[in-house]
Design a protein around this motif. Structure first.
Motif, PDB file in Angstrom:
ATOM      1  N   SER B 100     -13.239  40.837  17.375  1.00  0.00           N
ATOM      2  CA  SER B 100     -13.340  42.160  17.623  1.00  0.00           C
ATOM      3  C   SER B 100     -14.763  42.323  18.410  1.00  0.00           C
ATOM      4  N   THR B 101     -15.868  41.363  18.350  1.00  0.00           N
ATOM      5  CA  THR B 101     -16.979  41.546  18.954  1.00  0.00           C
ATOM      6  C   THR B 101     -17.094  41.107  20.299  1.00  0.00           C
ATOM      7  N   LEU B 102     -15.884  40.594  21.052  1.00  0.00           N
ATOM      8  CA  LEU B 102     -15.849  39.984  22.129  1.00  0.00           C
ATOM      9  C   LEU B 102     -15.465  41.244  23.270  1.00  0.00           C
ATOM     10  N   TYR B 103     -14.835  42.468  22.874  1.00  0.00           N
ATOM     11  CA  TYR B 103     -14.245  43.332  23.796  1.00  0.00           C
ATOM     12  C   TYR B 103     -15.198  44.815  23.816  1.00  0.00           C
ATOM     13  N   SER B 104     -14.871  45.492  24.870  1.00  0.00           N
ATOM     14  CA  SER B 104     -15.583  46.590  24.886  1.00  0.00           C
ATOM     15  C   SER B 104     -15.050  47.803  23.888  1.00  0.00           C
ATOM     16  N   LYS B 105     -13.770  47.761  23.892  1.00  0.00           N
ATOM     17  CA  LYS B 105     -13.265  48.676  22.780  1.00  0.00           C
ATOM     18  C   LYS B 105     -12.074  47.786  22.071  1.00  0.00           C
ATOM     19  N   THR B 106     -11.944  48.206  20.808  1.00  0.00           N
ATOM     20  CA  THR B 106     -11.108  47.487  19.863  1.00  0.00           C
ATOM     21  C   THR B 106     -10.218  48.341  18.926  1.00  0.00           C
ATOM     22  N   LEU B 107      -9.312  47.757  18.571  1.00  0.00           N
ATOM     23  CA  LEU B 107      -8.418  48.485  17.363  1.00  0.00           C
ATOM     24  C   LEU B 107      -9.102  47.919  16.027  1.00  0.00           C
ATOM     25  N   SER B 108      -8.783  48.709  14.991  1.00  0.00           N
ATOM     26  CA  SER B 108      -9.205  48.009  13.560  1.00  0.00           C
ATOM     27  C   SER B 108      -8.555  46.850  13.489  1.00  0.00           C
ATOM     28  N   TYR B 109      -9.058  45.618  12.997  1.00  0.00           N
ATOM     29  CA  TYR B 109      -8.221  44.540  12.871  1.00  0.00           C
ATOM     30  C   TYR B 109      -7.523  44.661  11.406  1.00  0.00           C
ATOM     31  N   LEU B 111      -6.383  47.200  10.350  1.00  0.00           N
ATOM     32  CA  LEU B 111      -5.092  47.987  10.524  1.00  0.00           C
ATOM     33  C   LEU B 111      -3.739  47.085  10.929  1.00  0.00           C
ATOM     34  N   LEU B 112      -4.209  46.401  12.022  1.00  0.00           N
ATOM     35  CA  LEU B 112      -3.637  45.364  12.556  1.00  0.00           C
ATOM     36  C   LEU B 112      -2.875  44.462  11.721  1.00  0.00           C
ATOM     37  N   LEU B 113      -3.658  43.886  10.700  1.00  0.00           N
ATOM     38  CA  LEU B 113      -3.416  42.847   9.679  1.00  0.00           C
ATOM     39  C   LEU B 113      -2.324  43.566   8.767  1.00  0.00           C
ATOM     40  N   LYS B 114      -2.480  44.832   8.371  1.00  0.00           N
ATOM     41  CA  LYS B 114      -1.489  45.467   7.497  1.00  0.00           C
ATOM     42  C   LYS B 114      -0.349  45.697   8.360  1.00  0.00           C
ATOM     43  N   ASP B 115      -0.402  45.900   9.765  1.00  0.00           N
ATOM     44  CA  ASP B 115       0.791  46.170  10.437  1.00  0.00           C
ATOM     45  C   ASP B 115       1.712  44.728  10.587  1.00  0.00           C
ATOM     46  N   PHE B 116       1.011  43.773  10.396  1.00  0.00           N
ATOM     47  CA  PHE B 116       1.720  42.701  10.704  1.00  0.00           C
ATOM     48  C   PHE B 116       1.776  41.916   9.411  1.00  0.00           C
ATOM     49  N   GLY B 117       1.612  42.456   8.346  1.00  0.00           N
ATOM     50  CA  GLY B 117       2.016  41.817   6.995  1.00  0.00           C
ATOM     51  C   GLY B 117       1.104  40.763   6.517  1.00  0.00           C
ATOM     52  N   LEU B 118      -0.097  40.921   7.125  1.00  0.00           N
ATOM     53  CA  LEU B 118      -1.094  39.669   6.974  1.00  0.00           C
ATOM     54  C   LEU B 118      -2.318  40.232   6.015  1.00  0.00           C
ATOM     55  N   TYR B 119      -2.340  41.538   5.545  1.00  0.00           N
ATOM     56  CA  TYR B 119      -3.472  41.777   5.037  1.00  0.00           C
ATOM     57  C   TYR B 119      -3.903  41.337   3.602  1.00  0.00           C
ATOM     58  N   GLU B 120      -2.846  40.761   2.771  1.00  0.00           N
ATOM     59  CA  GLU B 120      -3.042  40.230   1.715  1.00  0.00           C
ATOM     60  C   GLU B 120      -3.504  38.745   2.012  1.00  0.00           C
ATOM     61  N   LYS B 121      -3.495  38.152   3.262  1.00  0.00           N
ATOM     62  CA  LYS B 121      -3.865  37.137   3.510  1.00  0.00           C
ATOM     63  C   LYS B 121      -5.118  36.819   4.299  1.00  0.00           C
ATOM     64  N   LYS B 122      -5.941  38.065   4.366  1.00  0.00           N
ATOM     65  CA  LYS B 122      -7.122  38.317   5.199  1.00  0.00           C
ATOM     66  C   LYS B 122      -8.375  37.082   4.659  1.00  0.00           C
ATOM     67  N   ILE B 144      -6.191  42.945  19.188  1.00  0.00           N
ATOM     68  CA  ILE B 144      -7.425  43.594  19.049  1.00  0.00           C
ATOM     69  C   ILE B 144      -7.885  44.398  20.070  1.00  0.00           C
ATOM     70  N   PRO B 145      -7.999  44.029  21.493  1.00  0.00           N
ATOM     71  CA  PRO B 145      -8.586  44.773  22.542  1.00  0.00           C
ATOM     72  C   PRO B 145      -7.450  45.856  22.819  1.00  0.00           C
ATOM     73  N   ASP B 146      -6.572  46.058  22.198  1.00  0.00           N
ATOM     74  CA  ASP B 146      -5.625  47.288  22.595  1.00  0.00           C
ATOM     75  C   ASP B 146      -4.970  47.033  23.872  1.00  0.00           C
ATOM     76  N   PRO B 147      -4.474  45.963  24.212  1.00  0.00           N
ATOM     77  CA  PRO B 147      -4.043  45.779  25.626  1.00  0.00           C
ATOM     78  C   PRO B 147      -2.673  46.364  26.183  1.00  0.00           C
ATOM     79  N   LYS B 148      -2.872  46.465  27.481  1.00  0.00           N
ATOM     80  CA  LYS B 148      -1.589  47.097  27.945  1.00  0.00           C
ATOM     81  C   LYS B 148      -0.289  46.129  28.054  1.00  0.00           C
ATOM     82  N   ILE B 149      -0.915  44.732  28.152  1.00  0.00           N
ATOM     83  CA  ILE B 149      -0.009  43.933  28.310  1.00  0.00           C
ATOM     84  C   ILE B 149      -0.204  42.562  27.365  1.00  0.00           C
ATOM     85  N   VAL B 150       0.880  42.232  26.865  1.00  0.00           N
ATOM     86  CA  VAL B 150       0.635  41.021  25.899  1.00  0.00           C
ATOM     87  C   VAL B 150       1.610  39.680  26.357  1.00  0.00           C
TER      88      VAL B 150
END
Lengths: 247, 303
Positions: B100-109, B111-122, B144-150
């Motif tokens: 998250s520190t590497l990009y100019s704007k980021t999504l909350s990680y 939320l992303l962890l929750k979204d992908f079922g990893l929050y319990e594993k954080k 994390i950088p909210d990319p247009k292409i993955v």
């Protein structure tokens, strides 16, 4: 800067999670000092120019800390990051991957200084060791010696295909060096053959510089040390520049 | 158009890994690069990601040159690399926070962890995660950088079938979020399930490109009717309208047809003649048939 700070913080965290790194970098030289000091004490010795064994060993053992971090843990960290394709992963982010190398350098360097500081503290408390120099000169001598040694470490990381090879090459340099350069056992006490061998090993001049800093010699006495260490730095960094691979 | 590749060539010593490849990827689609191991998939995707310098040709991603505008580009794309592992003793949240520190704007990680079922594993070490969870971490890091292409390079290789299906759901989720997905795989089923368009490559060259149905249509493969029967006259079967050819394998009959009409025609023949048959099935050509037709070499089959 934000990224470098985060990377460095992360490398510190990883350092403290590695028991072997903590032991070798922070405590190993102090334990060695306890053993040597325990055996030989710190009474002034004529062969050592009237200084005690522990007085002489402290700056020499700093070279052990520098070598462990410089040619073993630093290159192993770098080649591990390459092997696990972590360097490559960071190349696909906006930061420069040099920042990863730099953060690994910082952590190894800072922790080596902590190990050296602990060495001094143990020497003072347990053996009542004497420091004859100037603190800032000592620190400068340490920095110059370390940077020169780390450039050889970077070269080890550059020429090693993987972290196993880096470990082997690093140890292959480190182990003979600590004995041949007078880092473990003072050169003054060695027979002439060994003294001559020591003379052709560049790290000997690092030990000499550290000793100079510790015993408060004049900077002018160490021109040869500076020149040798500068050449080592140029060769190490130069070879690294041409051979380093990010993946 | 979000990715444009023109006449891409990449050589390693004396091997031409990518040989004059051109294609483009549209916004919002899942584009799959498919081919056997060593086909040049990873080299192609890494040239697009700006991790390799092409020997010749043009690559444009979101209007940028990946080599010259790397800083801007990496703020707009998310990358998962083949075989990347992370430090063993790093925790999930720690690596997420670091990225998250590497990009100019980021999504909350978080939320992303929750979204992908990893929050319990954080708070788990990465090394303690299962293969599927590790790949989920890779996806989260890419997002994390909210990319247009993955970009996903063989993300399901080495996963068990259940974990693979979980990853498929994650990839579908990316599409729903409006991301363009550029992926490589050597699993047919995966490409058929996920990709809007597929590009087959082999030995560094494009062999076919299109949607699944376009590829099947273009390959001129036939529909098959398969059944078992005891006594049957193959010559009579051959004479049925729309039938191209008939194969007999013991009591099993395979009837190849020009179109779907043969199903009705064969059924009419069998019931008309009061022939007893069993295990009647219709087999449509799938991507694997297309692949075998193009590449003439079997792909890795899902274990």
């Amino acid at each position: 800067m934000k990224a470098l700070a985060a990377l460095t913080k992360n490398e510190f965290r990883l350092f403290f999670r590695s028991t072997s790194s903590v032991f070798y970098v922070l405590f190993f030289s102090s334990i060695l000092l306890l053993i040597f000091g325990g055996m030989l004490g710190n009474k002034p010795m004529a062969q050592l120019g009237g200084y005690g064994m522990v007085d002489v060993e402290i700056p020499s053992f700093m070279m052990i800390v520098i070598l462990i971090t410089g040619v073993v843990t630093f290159p192993v960290d770098v080649s591990m990051a390459r092997e696990k394709k972590i360097l490559k992963r960071f190349m696909a982010t906006p930061i420069s991957p040099f920042q990863i190398l730099f953060s690994q350098f910082i952590v190894n360097f800072v922790m080596s200084m902590a190990g050296a500081f602990l060495l001094v503290v143990v020497g003072k408390i347990v053996f009542n060791a004497n420091f004859y120099g100037n603190t800032w000169t000592m620190v400068m001598a340490y920095i110059v010696t370390a940077i020169s040694t780390y450039s050889i470490g970077l070269m080890v990381a550059s020429i090693s295909p993987n972290s196993k090879a880096a470990t082997v090459i690093g140890n292959f340099i480190y182990l003979p060096m600590i004995f041949l350069t007078g880092a473990v056992y003072p050169i003054q006490l060695m027979p002439p053959v060994m003294k001559n061998i020591a003379k052709v090993i560049p790290f000997t001049y690092g030990v000499d510089l550290l000793n100079g800093g510790w015993f408060g010699s004049k900077i002018g006495d160490f021109t040869v040390d500076f020149i040798v260490l500068a050449i080592v730095f140029i060769v190490g960094t130069g070879i690294s520049l041409f051979t380093f691979k990010w993946e | 158009m979000v990715i444009k590749v023109e006449n891409l060539v990449k050589r390693y010593k004396n091997i031409t890994a990518v040989n004059n490849v051109s294609f483009s990827v549209e916004e919002g689609e899942i584009f799959g690069l498919l081919g056997p191991n060593g086909a040049g998939k990873t080299t192609t995707i890494e040239c697009i990601e700006g991790l390799r310098k092409p020997d010749s040709g043009n690559v444009e991603v979101l209007g940028l040159n990946p080599l010259k505008d790397r800083k801007r580009l990496y703020n707009m794309i998310g990358v998962q690399l083949q075989e990347t592992s992370y430090q063993d003793k790093i925790k999930v949240w720690e690596i997420c926070q670091l990225f998250s520190t590497l990009y100019s704007k980021t999504l909350s990680y978080e939320l992303l962890l929750k979204d992908f079922g990893l929050y319990e594993k954080k708070d788990s070490y990465i090394s303690k995660l299962s293969g599927g969870q590790k790949q989920a971490v890779s996806i989260v890091l890419a997002l994390i950088p909210d990319p247009k292409i993955v970009f996903l390079d063989e993300i399901t290789t080495g996963l068990d079938p259940q974990a693979r299906r979980n990853v498929w759901e994650m990839i579908k989720k990316l599409k729903k979020k409006g991301k363009t997905v550029f992926m490589t795989t050597h699993y047919m089923e995966e490409a058929e399930n996920l990709c809007d368009r597929i590009c087959f490559i082999k030995s560094g060259k494009i062999r076919a490109l299109g949607t699944v149905s376009e590829l099947i249509k273009a390959s001129n493969l036939q529909l098959k009717v398969v059944f078992k029967a005891n006594d049957l006259n193959v010559d009579e079967l051959n004479k049925i309208e729309n039938v191209e050819s008939v194969k007999k394998d013991g009591e099993r009959y395979i009837v190849y047809g020009k179109n779907e009409e043969i199903v009705k025609d064969v059924m009419n023949y069998l019931t008309g003649k009061k022939i007893e048959f069993r295990e009647f099935s219709i087999v449509k050509p799938n991507l694997e048939d297309v692949y075998l037709n193009i590449v003439k070499e079997p792909l890795e089959v899902e274990k």
